[in-house]
Design a protein around this motif. Structure first.
Motif, mmCIF file in Angstrom:
data_model
loop_
_atom_site.group_PDB
_atom_site.id
_atom_site.type_symbol
_atom_site.label_atom_id
_atom_site.label_comp_id
_atom_site.label_asym_id
_atom_site.label_seq_id
_atom_site.Cartn_x
_atom_site.Cartn_y
_atom_site.Cartn_z
ATOM 1 N N ASN A 128 0.831 -1.192 0.000
ATOM 2 C CA ASN A 128 0.000 0.000 0.000
ATOM 3 C C ASN A 128 0.869 1.247 0.000
ATOM 4 O O ASN A 128 1.059 1.906 1.006
ATOM 5 C CB ASN A 128 -0.934 -0.019 1.219
ATOM 6 N N GLU A 129 1.438 1.589 -1.163
ATOM 7 C CA GLU A 129 2.277 2.757 -1.287
ATOM 8 C C GLU A 129 1.452 4.012 -1.021
ATOM 9 O O GLU A 129 0.242 4.007 -1.175
ATOM 10 C CB GLU A 129 2.881 2.817 -2.693
ATOM 11 N N PRO A 130 2.090 5.121 -0.627
ATOM 12 C CA PRO A 130 1.337 6.309 -0.269
ATOM 13 C C PRO A 130 0.526 6.900 -1.415
ATOM 14 O O PRO A 130 -0.388 7.666 -1.191
ATOM 15 C CB PRO A 130 2.428 7.279 0.211
ATOM 16 N N ASP A 131 0.867 6.566 -2.679
ATOM 17 C CA ASP A 131 0.100 7.125 -3.782
ATOM 18 C C ASP A 131 -1.167 6.336 -4.066
ATOM 19 O O ASP A 131 -1.965 6.719 -4.908
ATOM 20 C CB ASP A 131 0.956 7.209 -5.047
ATOM 21 N N LYS A 132 -1.366 5.231 -3.367
ATOM 22 C CA LYS A 132 -2.599 4.456 -3.502
ATOM 23 C C LYS A 132 -3.553 4.894 -2.391
ATOM 24 O O LYS A 132 -3.537 4.375 -1.282
ATOM 25 C CB LYS A 132 -2.308 2.960 -3.423
ATOM 26 N N ILE A 133 -4.375 5.881 -2.704
ATOM 27 C CA ILE A 133 -5.244 6.473 -1.706
ATOM 28 C C ILE A 133 -6.481 5.599 -1.495
ATOM 29 O O ILE A 133 -6.969 4.944 -2.405
ATOM 30 C CB ILE A 133 -5.667 7.887 -2.146
ATOM 31 N N GLY A 134 -7.019 5.631 -0.278
ATOM 32 C CA GLY A 134 -8.237 4.903 0.057
ATOM 33 C C GLY A 134 -8.012 3.994 1.246
ATOM 34 O O GLY A 134 -6.882 3.586 1.537
ATOM 35 N N ASN A 135 -9.094 3.684 1.948
ATOM 36 C CA ASN A 135 -8.983 2.864 3.149
ATOM 37 C C ASN A 135 -10.140 1.880 3.224
ATOM 38 O O ASN A 135 -11.297 2.231 2.966
ATOM 39 C CB ASN A 135 -8.997 3.764 4.397
ATOM 40 N N TRP A 136 -9.814 0.649 3.574
ATOM 41 C CA TRP A 136 -10.817 -0.401 3.779
ATOM 42 C C TRP A 136 -11.112 -0.535 5.271
ATOM 43 O O TRP A 136 -10.194 -0.562 6.083
ATOM 44 C CB TRP A 136 -10.320 -1.727 3.218
ATOM 45 N N ILE A 137 -12.396 -0.649 5.608
ATOM 46 C CA ILE A 137 -12.839 -0.711 7.002
ATOM 47 C C ILE A 137 -13.668 -1.974 7.201
ATOM 48 O O ILE A 137 -14.613 -2.235 6.441
ATOM 49 C CB ILE A 137 -13.694 0.522 7.357
ATOM 50 N N SER A 138 -13.342 -2.756 8.206
ATOM 51 C CA SER A 138 -14.096 -3.969 8.488
ATOM 52 C C SER A 138 -15.501 -3.625 8.970
ATOM 53 O O SER A 138 -15.683 -2.777 9.845
ATOM 54 C CB SER A 138 -13.366 -4.796 9.557
ATOM 55 N N ARG A 139 -16.515 -4.285 8.393
ATOM 56 C CA ARG A 139 -17.914 -4.066 8.782
ATOM 57 C C ARG A 139 -18.545 -5.387 9.242
ATOM 58 O O ARG A 139 -17.878 -6.401 9.335
ATOM 59 C CB ARG A 139 -18.694 -3.467 7.610
ATOM 60 N N GLY A 140 -19.844 -5.342 9.540
ATOM 61 C CA GLY A 140 -20.533 -6.493 10.133
ATOM 62 C C GLY A 140 -20.443 -7.740 9.284
ATOM 63 O O GLY A 140 -20.714 -7.712 8.079
ATOM 64 N N GLN A 141 -20.063 -8.856 9.898
ATOM 65 C CA GLN A 141 -19.954 -10.123 9.186
ATOM 66 C C GLN A 141 -21.316 -10.585 8.674
ATOM 67 O O GLN A 141 -22.351 -10.403 9.329
ATOM 68 C CB GLN A 141 -19.378 -11.202 10.109
ATOM 69 N N TYR A 142 -21.303 -11.172 7.499
ATOM 70 C CA TYR A 142 -22.498 -11.812 6.940
ATOM 71 C C TYR A 142 -22.954 -12.894 7.904
ATOM 72 O O TYR A 142 -22.157 -13.728 8.343
ATOM 73 C CB TYR A 142 -22.117 -12.401 5.589
ATOM 74 N N ASP A 143 -24.231 -12.906 8.251
ATOM 75 C CA ASP A 143 -24.698 -13.841 9.274
ATOM 76 C C ASP A 143 -24.947 -15.253 8.757
ATOM 77 O O ASP A 143 -25.084 -16.192 9.555
ATOM 78 C CB ASP A 143 -25.976 -13.301 9.930
ATOM 79 N N GLY A 144 -25.045 -15.415 7.428
ATOM 80 C CA GLY A 144 -25.104 -16.762 6.889
ATOM 81 C C GLY A 144 -23.710 -17.362 6.807
ATOM 82 O O GLY A 144 -22.719 -16.724 7.185
ATOM 83 N N VAL A 145 -23.611 -18.573 6.307
ATOM 84 C CA VAL A 145 -22.299 -19.206 6.166
ATOM 85 C C VAL A 145 -21.530 -18.528 5.043
ATOM 86 O O VAL A 145 -22.112 -17.953 4.119
ATOM 87 C CB VAL A 145 -22.429 -20.715 5.893
ATOM 88 N N GLY A 146 -20.205 -18.589 5.114
ATOM 89 C CA GLY A 146 -19.371 -18.042 4.058
ATOM 90 C C GLY A 146 -19.644 -18.742 2.743
ATOM 91 O O GLY A 146 -19.991 -19.930 2.710
ATOM 92 N N ARG A 147 -19.460 -18.021 1.643
ATOM 93 C CA ARG A 147 -19.779 -18.575 0.327
ATOM 94 C C ARG A 147 -19.185 -17.700 -0.772
ATOM 95 O O ARG A 147 -18.753 -16.574 -0.513
ATOM 96 C CB ARG A 147 -21.301 -18.662 0.148
ATOM 97 N N SER A 148 -19.226 -18.194 -1.971
ATOM 98 C CA SER A 148 -18.820 -17.409 -3.150
ATOM 99 C C SER A 148 -19.914 -17.510 -4.194
ATOM 100 O O SER A 148 -20.809 -18.356 -4.109
ATOM 101 C CB SER A 148 -17.496 -17.931 -3.709
ATOM 102 N N GLY A 149 -19.832 -16.635 -5.194
ATOM 103 C CA GLY A 149 -20.796 -16.690 -6.292
ATOM 104 C C GLY A 149 -22.207 -16.366 -5.882
ATOM 105 O O GLY A 149 -23.170 -16.905 -6.451
ATOM 106 N N ALA A 150 -22.391 -15.489 -4.879
ATOM 107 C CA ALA A 150 -23.726 -15.103 -4.430
ATOM 108 C C ALA A 150 -24.333 -14.067 -5.365
ATOM 109 O O ALA A 150 -23.633 -13.365 -6.085
ATOM 110 C CB ALA A 150 -23.660 -14.559 -3.003
#
Length: 333
Positions: A25-47
């Protein structure tokens, strides 16, 4: 002389340590990711997912063992998920979702044996699903969907062959009509986002290779236009060069800009790319801060972008992150 050498060496050492501490994450790559509430169903892909009245609805998908029918709604004001009525079709992954005129729609996909063309409407007030006219194209999975001017569209995908066709759904008459196909570029597992009255389609795979062409569909003129390719490293006519071709990325749009996140690019990626339709250019933003993944789901609520679910090899995820494109990177949130 010795002191001057040691001083120079110290400066180089400090610079090296600073560079190492920044990681990807070099300083010229602006933006921030923030953890939010977990999906209450089971983990999955292709939803599949859709958004109604500033709430996101996410369901179906593949958890590594089973193809799911459960559906959940996310309220950003509470940062909580709540289960809604069970999706009435077969459990599936690779389906599409969209919203029109206050209703949600889910269709197509793969149930583990069959490619599907059924199509359902969700009423958030009654919390009920209603079967609608089957999708008029061939049964498929890995398509993209979008809504423009209260009409829905399903395009591309895989039915045993890679596809570039495009079909319009009118919820007022419950009918399908074929719209203009992509100019070129058959593909499955592409990314799509909507800005204004245009849908932007990029990435995907066909014939064992990642595709690089990029198109916009205009909901008024009902036509596609060709944009700059997403791999232009060998084209000297461009001042800026980049390559992020891949498939199964999450995508969303906010504040007039489009985003594609993570996905498979020969190996799993954490890259975040931002598209400006005014200049037809992309820039790289801060890498996605969850585990690199494929088959994640993206959506936008109140001009806030989110990425949830996905899988890494055999590990399905249930976590969710929000992206703030104007904030400085903060590894502690």
């Amino acid at each position: 002389m010795l002191m001057r050498y040691l001083k120079g060496y110290s400066l180089l050492l400090v610079a090296s340590l600073m560079a190492c501490s920044k990681g990807s994450n070099e300083p010229d790559k602006i933006g921030n990711w923030i953890s939010r509430g977990q999906y209450d169903g089971v983990g999955r892909s292709g939803a599949a997912s859709f958004v109604i009245n500033d709430k996101a609805y996410v369901g179906t998908g593949y958890d590594g063992e089973n193809r799911r029918q459960d559906f959940w709604v996310y309220d950003p004001a509470l940062n909580l998920w709540k289960q809604i009525a069970l999706f009435p079709g077969a459990g599936r992954n690779g389906a599409v979702g969209m919203a029109m005129a206050g209703k949600g729609y889910v269709g197509t996909g793969y149930d583990g044996l069959n490619k599907l063309n059924d199509f359902y409407q969700y009423d958030p007030v009654a919390n009920t699903w209603t079967k609608k006219a089957d999708f008029a194209g061939t049964a498929r999975y890995g398509a993209v969907s979008f809504a423009l001017q209260d009409k829905g569209y399903i395009a591309t995908g895989y039915d045993g062959n890679w596809l570039k066709d495009n079909w319009q759904y009118d919820p007022a008459t419950n009918t399908w009509n074929q719209a203009q196909s992509l100019n070129n570029g058959k593909r499955t597992d592409a990314a799509v986002f909507v800005i204004g009255n245009k849908a932007y389609v990029c990435m995907g795979i066909a014939n064992g290779s990642f595709v690089t062409d990029f198109y916009a569909f205009d909901g008024t003129t009902q036509t596609w236009s060709t944009l700059r390719p997403i791999d232009n490293l060998s084209d000297e006519s461009y001042d800026d060069n980049y390559n992020f071709k891949g498939s199964s990325a999450a995508s969303f749009a906010m504040r007039g800009l489009g985003y594609v996140v993570s996905g498979n690019k020969g190996s799993l990626s954490s890259a975040t790319w931002e598209y400006n339709p005014g200049t037809d250019t992309w820039i790289q933003r801060t890498d996605f801060e969850g585990a690199a993944r494929t088959g994640a789901t993206g959506f936008t609520l109140k001009d806030r972008g989110f990425v949830v679910l996905g899988t890494s090899s055999s590990q399905p995820f249930d976590n969710m992150f929000e992206f703030d494109p104007t904030a400085a990177y903060n590894k502690n949130d």
